[in-house]
Design an enzyme around this catalytic site. Structure first.
Site, short mmCIF file in Angstrom:
data_model
loop_
_atom_site.label_atom_id
_atom_site.label_comp_id
_atom_site.label_asym_id
_atom_site.label_seq_id
_atom_site.Cartn_x
_atom_site.Cartn_y
_atom_site.Cartn_z
N CYS A 84 0.80 -1.10 0.13
CA CYS A 84 -0.07 -0.03 0.09
C CYS A 84 0.97 1.29 -0.09
CB CYS A 84 -0.93 0.04 1.27
SG CYS A 84 -1.75 1.58 1.40
N CYS A 87 0.45 3.16 3.49
CA CYS A 87 0.77 2.47 4.81
C CYS A 87 1.63 1.41 4.94
CB CYS A 87 -0.35 2.14 5.62
SG CYS A 87 -1.10 0.62 5.04
N CYS A 133 -7.44 -1.06 1.24
CA CYS A 133 -6.32 -1.52 2.20
C CYS A 133 -6.99 -1.60 3.65
CB CYS A 133 -5.18 -0.61 2.24
SG CYS A 133 -3.81 -0.90 3.83
N CYS A 136 -5.32 0.94 6.37
CA CYS A 136 -5.44 2.26 6.40
C CYS A 136 -6.90 2.65 5.58
CB CYS A 136 -4.53 2.95 5.94
SG CYS A 136 -4.13 2.71 3.87
N CYS A 156 -8.51 -5.25 -9.87
CA CYS A 156 -8.18 -4.07 -10.65
C CYS A 156 -7.56 -3.06 -10.05
CB CYS A 156 -9.33 -3.78 -11.86
SG CYS A 156 -8.88 -2.75 -12.81
FE FE Z 1 -2.91 1.05 3.51
#
Ligand code: FE
Length: 169
Positions: A84, A87, A133, A136, A156
């Site tokens: 990510c 984060c 995610c 976060c 995607c």
């Molecule tokens: Fe994240």
């Protein structure tokens, strides 16, 4: 005997409850993990604005979508893990990346169901499954049912939501 009956009643109602609550066909196939055992990162929108580039903020925090064929990773090859961008949570392995031809990085499964969360997205007159995610809550992209086996799913994902961590042998 009493225990067996209670268990059967629990299974009957428990399972039918699950079946009824899943209204989106893609979500039926994915174990939701939004409340999984993961250390959540919570920041104010102002804090995110300072941490992210304007493009990252638009996609990750405002559910934006980058233009197809413009991102860093749609045609990226390399052995490693995509994390990510906000984060650092590990999201997708390069082993599950495939060429979808859509112009966005595409994966058939996440590193772990615990690391991503899903939600119904009814924007733009469509019913889609949004993926974010789990740590976060940053928006990553959407999941479609036209991916390759073994899952048949296509995650995607916006390049701008990701960073690549190369694995060296
Ligand atoms: Fe994240």
């Amino acid at each position: 005997m009493k225990n067996v009956i209670s268990l059967s009643v629990f299974l009957l109602f428990g399972l039918s409850g699950c079946a009824q609550s899943a209204s989106n066909p893609v979500e039926n196939k994915i174990a939701s993990s939004a409340d999984g055992p993961i250390n959540k990162i919570v920041k104010t929108e102002n804090e995110w604005k300072k941490l992210l580039t304007p493009e990252q903020y638009y996609v990750l925090r405002q559910q934006g979508t980058e233009a197809a064929f413009t991102g860093e990773y749609y045609d990226h090859k390399g052995k490693g893990v995509y994390i990510c961008a906000a984060c650092g949570n590990e999201l997708f392995s390069s082993d599950t990346k495939f060429r979808s031809g859509t112009g966005w990085p595409s994966f058939y499964q996440p590193v772990s169901e615990i690391n991503v969360g899903i939600e119904s997205d009814k924007s733009f007159g469509m019913v889609r499954t949004e993926v974010h995610c789990a740590r976060c809550d940053g928006h990553l992209g959407h999941i479609f049912e036209d991916g390759p086996q073994p899952t048949g799913l296509r995650y995607c994902i916006n390049s701008v939501s990701l960073k690549f961590k190369e694995l060296k042998d």
